[in-house]
Design a protein around this motif. Structure first.
Motif, PDB file in Angstrom:
ATOM      1  N   VAL A  29     -19.888  -4.557 -11.146  1.00 45.78           N
ATOM      2  CA  VAL A  29     -19.540  -3.174 -11.458  1.00 45.78           C
ATOM      3  C   VAL A  29     -19.463  -2.334 -10.180  1.00 45.78           C
ATOM      4  O   VAL A  29     -20.348  -2.406  -9.323  1.00 45.78           O
ATOM      5  CB  VAL A  29     -20.587  -2.578 -12.418  1.00 45.78           C
ATOM      6  CG1 VAL A  29     -20.438  -1.068 -12.511  1.00 45.78           C
ATOM      7  CG2 VAL A  29     -20.456  -3.201 -13.791  1.00 45.78           C
ATOM      8  N   GLY A  30     -18.395  -1.549 -10.083  1.00 44.57           N
ATOM      9  CA  GLY A  30     -18.199  -0.701  -8.911  1.00 44.57           C
ATOM     10  C   GLY A  30     -17.331  -1.333  -7.855  1.00 44.57           C
ATOM     11  O   GLY A  30     -16.953  -0.666  -6.881  1.00 44.57           O
ATOM     12  N   GLY A  31     -16.975  -2.599  -8.011  1.00 45.42           N
ATOM     13  CA  GLY A  31     -16.158  -3.288  -7.019  1.00 45.42           C
ATOM     14  C   GLY A  31     -14.725  -3.453  -7.488  1.00 45.42           C
ATOM     15  O   GLY A  31     -14.380  -3.164  -8.642  1.00 45.42           O
ATOM     16  N   ALA A  32     -13.881  -3.904  -6.586  1.00 46.64           N
ATOM     17  CA  ALA A  32     -12.467  -4.116  -6.905  1.00 46.64           C
ATOM     18  C   ALA A  32     -11.963  -5.322  -6.127  1.00 46.64           C
ATOM     19  O   ALA A  32     -12.193  -5.438  -4.924  1.00 46.64           O
ATOM     20  CB  ALA A  32     -11.646  -2.884  -6.562  1.00 46.64           C
ATOM     21  N   VAL A  33     -11.282  -6.223  -6.814  1.00 46.81           N
ATOM     22  CA  VAL A  33     -10.665  -7.394  -6.175  1.00 46.81           C
ATOM     23  C   VAL A  33      -9.188  -7.416  -6.542  1.00 46.81           C
ATOM     24  O   VAL A  33      -8.664  -8.398  -7.037  1.00 46.81           O
ATOM     25  CB  VAL A  33     -11.370  -8.703  -6.583  1.00 46.81           C
ATOM     26  CG1 VAL A  33     -12.723  -8.817  -5.910  1.00 46.81           C
ATOM     27  CG2 VAL A  33     -11.541  -8.788  -8.102  1.00 46.81           C
ATOM     28  N   LYS A  34      -8.522  -6.299  -6.283  1.00 43.84           N
ATOM     29  CA  LYS A  34      -7.134  -6.106  -6.692  1.00 43.84           C
ATOM     30  C   LYS A  34      -6.178  -6.497  -5.561  1.00 43.84           C
ATOM     31  O   LYS A  34      -6.302  -6.053  -4.435  1.00 43.84           O
ATOM     32  CB  LYS A  34      -6.908  -4.639  -7.061  1.00 43.84           C
ATOM     33  CG  LYS A  34      -5.513  -4.319  -7.560  1.00 43.84           C
ATOM     34  CD  LYS A  34      -5.284  -4.855  -8.957  1.00 43.84           C
ATOM     35  CE  LYS A  34      -3.961  -4.392  -9.532  1.00 43.84           C
ATOM     36  NZ  LYS A  34      -3.748  -4.844 -10.903  1.00 43.84           N
ATOM     37  N   ARG A  35      -5.201  -7.350  -5.908  1.00 40.76           N
ATOM     38  CA  ARG A  35      -4.115  -7.692  -4.974  1.00 40.76           C
ATOM     39  C   ARG A  35      -2.808  -7.249  -5.605  1.00 40.76           C
ATOM     40  O   ARG A  35      -2.550  -7.560  -6.782  1.00 40.76           O
ATOM     41  CB  ARG A  35      -4.106  -9.194  -4.682  1.00 40.76           C
ATOM     42  CG  ARG A  35      -5.249  -9.653  -3.797  1.00 40.76           C
ATOM     43  CD  ARG A  35      -5.322 -11.171  -3.725  1.00 40.76           C
ATOM     44  NE  ARG A  35      -5.735 -11.737  -5.005  1.00 40.76           N
ATOM     45  CZ  ARG A  35      -6.991 -11.961  -5.355  1.00 40.76           C
ATOM     46  NH1 ARG A  35      -7.969 -11.663  -4.517  1.00 40.76           N
ATOM     47  NH2 ARG A  35      -7.279 -12.470  -6.526  1.00 40.76           N
ATOM     48  N   THR A  36      -1.971  -6.534  -4.857  1.00 39.74           N
ATOM     49  CA  THR A  36      -0.740  -5.970  -5.396  1.00 39.74           C
ATOM     50  C   THR A  36       0.452  -6.298  -4.513  1.00 39.74           C
ATOM     51  O   THR A  36       0.311  -6.417  -3.290  1.00 39.74           O
ATOM     52  CB  THR A  36      -0.842  -4.432  -5.499  1.00 39.74           C
ATOM     53  OG1 THR A  36      -0.985  -3.891  -4.175  1.00 39.74           O
ATOM     54  CG2 THR A  36      -2.012  -4.010  -6.359  1.00 39.74           C
ATOM     55  N   PRO A  37       1.665  -6.424  -5.097  1.00 43.06           N
ATOM     56  CA  PRO A  37       2.884  -6.419  -4.284  1.00 43.06           C
ATOM     57  C   PRO A  37       3.041  -5.026  -3.662  1.00 43.06           C
ATOM     58  O   PRO A  37       2.869  -4.014  -4.350  1.00 43.06           O
ATOM     59  CB  PRO A  37       3.994  -6.701  -5.300  1.00 43.06           C
ATOM     60  CG  PRO A  37       3.296  -7.316  -6.479  1.00 43.06           C
ATOM     61  CD  PRO A  37       1.938  -6.681  -6.517  1.00 43.06           C
ATOM     62  N   GLN A  38       3.370  -4.971  -2.377  1.00 44.41           N
ATOM     63  CA  GLN A  38       3.379  -3.684  -1.698  1.00 44.41           C
ATOM     64  C   GLN A  38       4.227  -3.713  -0.434  1.00 44.41           C
ATOM     65  O   GLN A  38       4.522  -4.773   0.120  1.00 44.41           O
ATOM     66  CB  GLN A  38       1.954  -3.262  -1.334  1.00 44.41           C
ATOM     67  CG  GLN A  38       1.245  -4.261  -0.422  1.00 44.41           C
ATOM     68  CD  GLN A  38      -0.234  -3.965  -0.276  1.00 44.41           C
ATOM     69  OE1 GLN A  38      -0.619  -3.187   0.586  1.00 44.41           O
ATOM     70  NE2 GLN A  38      -1.058  -4.585  -1.127  1.00 44.41           N
ATOM     71  N   VAL A  39       4.583  -2.511   0.012  1.00 41.28           N
ATOM     72  CA  VAL A  39       5.162  -2.287   1.334  1.00 41.28           C
ATOM     73  C   VAL A  39       4.203  -1.356   2.057  1.00 41.28           C
ATOM     74  O   VAL A  39       3.909  -0.261   1.559  1.00 41.28           O
ATOM     75  CB  VAL A  39       6.566  -1.660   1.251  1.00 41.28           C
ATOM     76  CG1 VAL A  39       7.104  -1.399   2.655  1.00 41.28           C
ATOM     77  CG2 VAL A  39       7.518  -2.572   0.483  1.00 41.28           C
ATOM     78  N   ARG A  40       3.717  -1.774   3.218  1.00 46.77           N
ATOM     79  CA  ARG A  40       2.632  -1.064   3.890  1.00 46.77           C
ATOM     80  C   ARG A  40       3.002  -0.790   5.353  1.00 46.77           C
ATOM     81  O   ARG A  40       3.626  -1.614   6.006  1.00 46.77           O
ATOM     82  CB  ARG A  40       1.358  -1.902   3.829  1.00 46.77           C
ATOM     83  CG  ARG A  40       0.171  -1.300   4.555  1.00 46.77           C
ATOM     84  CD  ARG A  40      -0.961  -2.306   4.678  1.00 46.77           C
ATOM     85  NE  ARG A  40      -1.516  -2.717   3.398  1.00 46.77           N
ATOM     86  CZ  ARG A  40      -2.552  -3.533   3.273  1.00 46.77           C
ATOM     87  NH1 ARG A  40      -3.120  -4.059   4.357  1.00 46.77           N
ATOM     88  NH2 ARG A  40      -3.000  -3.863   2.074  1.00 46.77           N
ATOM     89  N   TYR A  41       2.577   0.385   5.834  1.00 47.27           N
ATOM     90  CA  TYR A  41       2.801   0.742   7.236  1.00 47.27           C
ATOM     91  C   TYR A  41       1.488   1.247   7.835  1.00 47.27           C
ATOM     92  O   TYR A  41       0.790   2.064   7.220  1.00 47.27           O
ATOM     93  CB  TYR A  41       3.870   1.823   7.363  1.00 47.27           C
ATOM     94  CG  TYR A  41       4.197   2.168   8.800  1.00 47.27           C
ATOM     95  CD1 TYR A  41       5.042   1.354   9.566  1.00 47.27           C
ATOM     96  CD2 TYR A  41       3.649   3.301   9.408  1.00 47.27           C
ATOM     97  CE1 TYR A  41       5.323   1.649  10.888  1.00 47.27           C
ATOM     98  CE2 TYR A  41       3.928   3.610  10.730  1.00 47.27           C
ATOM     99  CZ  TYR A  41       4.774   2.786  11.461  1.00 47.27           C
ATOM    100  OH  TYR A  41       5.053   3.074  12.775  1.00 47.27           O
ATOM    101  N   THR A  42       1.174   0.788   9.053  1.00 51.27           N
ATOM    102  CA  THR A  42      -0.069   1.151   9.735  1.00 51.27           C
ATOM    103  C   THR A  42       0.244   1.934  11.007  1.00 51.27           C
ATOM    104  O   THR A  42       1.079   1.515  11.811  1.00 51.27           O
ATOM    105  CB  THR A  42      -0.888  -0.094  10.091  1.00 51.27           C
ATOM    106  OG1 THR A  42      -1.185  -0.825   8.899  1.00 51.27           O
ATOM    107  CG2 THR A  42      -2.191   0.280  10.787  1.00 51.27           C
ATOM    108  N   THR A  43      -0.430   3.070  11.179  1.00 56.25           N
ATOM    109  CA  THR A  43      -0.312   3.890  12.386  1.00 56.25           C
ATOM    110  C   THR A  43      -1.667   3.965  13.063  1.00 56.25           C
ATOM    111  O   THR A  43      -2.666   4.311  12.431  1.00 56.25           O
ATOM    112  CB  THR A  43       0.155   5.319  12.046  1.00 56.25           C
ATOM    113  OG1 THR A  43       1.423   5.259  11.409  1.00 56.25           O
ATOM    114  CG2 THR A  43       0.270   6.165  13.301  1.00 56.25           C
ATOM    115  N   LYS A  44      -1.699   3.645  14.374  1.00 60.20           N
ATOM    116  CA  LYS A  44      -2.942   3.733  15.137  1.00 60.20           C
ATOM    117  C   LYS A  44      -2.981   5.046  15.898  1.00 60.20           C
ATOM    118  O   LYS A  44      -2.104   5.347  16.691  1.00 60.20           O
ATOM    119  CB  LYS A  44      -3.049   2.564  16.119  1.00 60.20           C
ATOM    120  CG  LYS A  44      -3.806   1.374  15.600  1.00 60.20           C
ATOM    121  CD  LYS A  44      -4.185   0.437  16.729  1.00 60.20           C
ATOM    122  CE  LYS A  44      -5.119  -0.651  16.221  1.00 60.20           C
ATOM    123  NZ  LYS A  44      -5.585  -1.517  17.334  1.00 60.20           N
TER     124      LYS A  44
END
Length: 432
Positions: free
Chosen positions: A200-215
Motif C-alpha cells: 500500500v502506498g507504492g506504485a509499479v506502473k510502466r506506461t508507453p510514453q514519450v519523455r524529455y529530460t532537461t538538466k
C-alpha cells in the motif's frame, strides 16, 4: 779510515735502496686498493642498471594492465548493434494465514474478503512468474548512440502467468520513446519488499510514453512526459501529462516532486484527474537508508496501486461496461504514504522495516453510484519486515512477514467492514 768511509757509503746506498723499495711497494698497494674500489663501484653501477630496468618493466606492466580493463561480454548483431543479455530465475512462495482469493503469492490487500465472508486461510502459493529476461543494447547513429532496453517476465494476464513486456524503449540524447516506469508513479522511493507487486502506498506502473529530460545542473533535472496510462474504466482520447523535478541536496539526500494531469471521458462528459507526489531517499549513515513516498490523487486509479476506481460511472450494463447513457457520477480522491528503513548487516545480509497507508475521501455521490460498497475501501494499511541473504553474488534469498487490513465503506451481511492480509513470503533468486 778509507775502508770505514767506504762501508758507510755502501750502508747509506743500501738504506736508500730499501726506502725506495718500500715506497714502491706502498704505491703498488694503494694502486691495487684503488683498482678494487673502482671494480666494486662498477659492480654497483651495473647492479643499479639491472634494478632500474626491472622497475621500468614492472611500471610498464602495471600501466598496461590499468589501461586495458577487462571488457564486458558484448554480443553484436549483423548490423553492428551491441547488446548485453541479463536476467534472473526467481521462485516466489507465500504461506497465507489470511488473505485474498487469487491464486498468487502477491499482494491483493484491496480485495481481501471481509471477516466472516469466506476468507482464504492457511494456503501455500508459489510461482516462477517473476522470472525475468532482458537485453540492453546500443547502436551508433551520427555522433551519438541510440540506447535501449527490452525486458520481459511472466506476470501478465488475469492470473499473472503470461509473458508480458516490462520495458521496451529507446534513448537518444535527452529523448526516451517506449514503455518503462511511469514518470509520475516511480518505484525509486519505495522501501524494499519481497512482494513483486509492492504494498500500500507504492506504485509499479510502466506506461508507453514519450519523455524529455532537461538538466539545469548536475544536481537538478526536469523530466516531462506524455503517457498512456491504459485506463480501461474510461474512454481515453488524450494521453496523461506528467512532470518530475529531481534534486540532490547532498551526497546522501535525493528528493523528487511530481505532478500528473489526465482527462477522464465517459461518452461526451469530461472530468480532469490530477495528482501530486513527493519522494525522498536519505542515507543516514553508510548502510542505513530511509525512504518515503507520498501521493495525493483525485479521479485516477491507473498510476498508484491498490486504489478504488478513479471515477464512479452510472448506467453501466450487467457486465459493468459503459453504455450510451453512462455518465460520471463522482471522482475518487485519496492520500497515501509509504515509509521504510533499510539496514545493511555486512556484505551478505540486509533487511527492511516498512509501513504503508492509504485513505480515501468519503464522497456520498461516489458511494451511492457503487452497487456493492463492500468492494470500495475507506482505508488500507500494511506493515512488513524482511531480510535478504546473499551467500554468493549470483544468489539471493529473502524472507518477509506482512500484515495489513482494509476497511470498506459498506458492511457485509454479517456486519463486518474489515478484511485481513496476513502472510509469510519467501523468495529465491539466481541472477545472470
Amino acid at each position: 779510515m778509507q775502508r770505514t768511509l767506504m762501508m758507510s757509503m755502501i750502508a747509506l746506498s743500501m738504506g736508500g735502496m730499501s726506502v725506495a723499495a718500500q715506497a714502491q711497494t706502498q704505491q703498488q698497494k694503494e694502486i691495487e686498493q684503488l683498482r678494487q674500489e673502482v671494480q666494486a663501484l662498477r659492480g654497483l653501477i651495473e647492479q643499479q642498471k639491472v634494478q632500474n630496468a626491472q622497475t621500468a618493466t614492472a611500471i610498464a606492466n602495471v600501466q598496461r594492465t590499468a589501461a586495458a580493463p577487462v571488457a564486458n561480454p558484448v554480443l553484436k548483431t549483423a548490423k553492428g548493434a551491441e547488446f548485453n543479455l541479463y536476467g534472473n530465475v526467481r521462485l516466489d512462495a507465500s504461506y497465507q494465514v489470511e488473505g485474498g482469493a487469487k491464486d498468487m503469492p502477491y499482494n491483493q490487500i484491496n480485495g481481501v474478503p471481509l471477516e466472516g465472508n469466506k476468507e482464504q486461510s492457511d494456503r501455500l502459493r508459489s510461482t516462477l512468474s517473476a522470472t525475468r529476461l532482458g537485453l540492453d543494447f546500443k547502436s551508433p547513429v551520427g555522433e551519438q548512440d541510440v540506447k535501449g532496453k527490452l525486458e520481459v517476465d511472466f506476470l501478465g494476464g488475469a492470473n499473472l502467468d503470461n509473458l508480458r513486456i516490462r520495458h521496451a524503449y529507446l534513448n537518444y540524447g535527452n529523448w526516451l520513446i517506449g514503455q518503462t516506469w511511469s514518470n509520475f508513479a516511480i518505484p525509486d522511493y519505495m522501501p524494499e519488499t519481497i512482494d513483486a507487486l509492492a504494498y500500500v502506498g507504492g506504485a509499479v506502473k510502466r506506461t508507453p510514453q514519450v519523455r524529455y529530460t532537461t538538466k539545469f545542473s548536475p544536481q537538478t533535472n526536469l523530466v516531462v512526459a506524455a503517457e498512456d496510462p491504459k485506463d480501461s474504466s474510461i474512454n481515453q482520447r488524450l494521453p496523461a501529462l506528467t512532470a518530475r523535478l529531481n534534486h540532490q541536496f547532498a551526497d546522501n539526500l535525493n528528493v523528487s516532486v511530481r505532478a500528473m494531469g489526465h482527462e477522464k471521458r465517459i461518452n461526451s462528459e469530461e472530468e480532469m484527474a490530477w495528482g501530486v507526489g513527493v519522494g525522498a531517499k536519505y542515507d543516514v549513515v553508510p548502510g542505513t537508508t530511509l525512504k518515503a513516498d507520498y501521493y495525493h490523487v483525485k479521479g485516477d486509479s491507473s498510476f498508484v496501486s491498490f486504489t478504488n476506481k478513479g471515477v464512479a460511472v452510472t448506467n453501466l450494463d450487467d457486465k459493468g461496461a459503459i453504455t450510451a447513457t453512462s455518465a460520471i457520477a463522482a471522482q475518487s480522491e485519496f492520500d497515501s504514504i509509504m515509509v521504510g528503513i533499510t539496514q545493511k548487516f555486512g556484505d551478505k545480509v540486509h533487511g527492511t522495516l516498512g509501513y504503508g497507508y492509504m485513505s480515501f475521501d468519503k464522497d456520498p455521490n461516489y458511494i451511492a453510484a457503487t452497487k456493492d460498497t463492500t468492494t470500495i475501501n475507506k482505508d488500507l494499511w500494511q506493515a512488513w519486515a524482511n531480510v535478504f541473504y546473499s551467500p554468493r553474488k549470483p544468489l539471493s534469498f529473502g524472507l518477509e512477514y506482512v500484515y495489513g487490513e482494509r476497511e470498506a465503506f459498506g458492511e457485509a451481511a454479517n456486519g463486518s467492514k474489515t478484511g485481513e492480509d496476513n502472510r509469510i513470503n519467501a523468495v529465491a533468486i539466481y541472477n545472470f
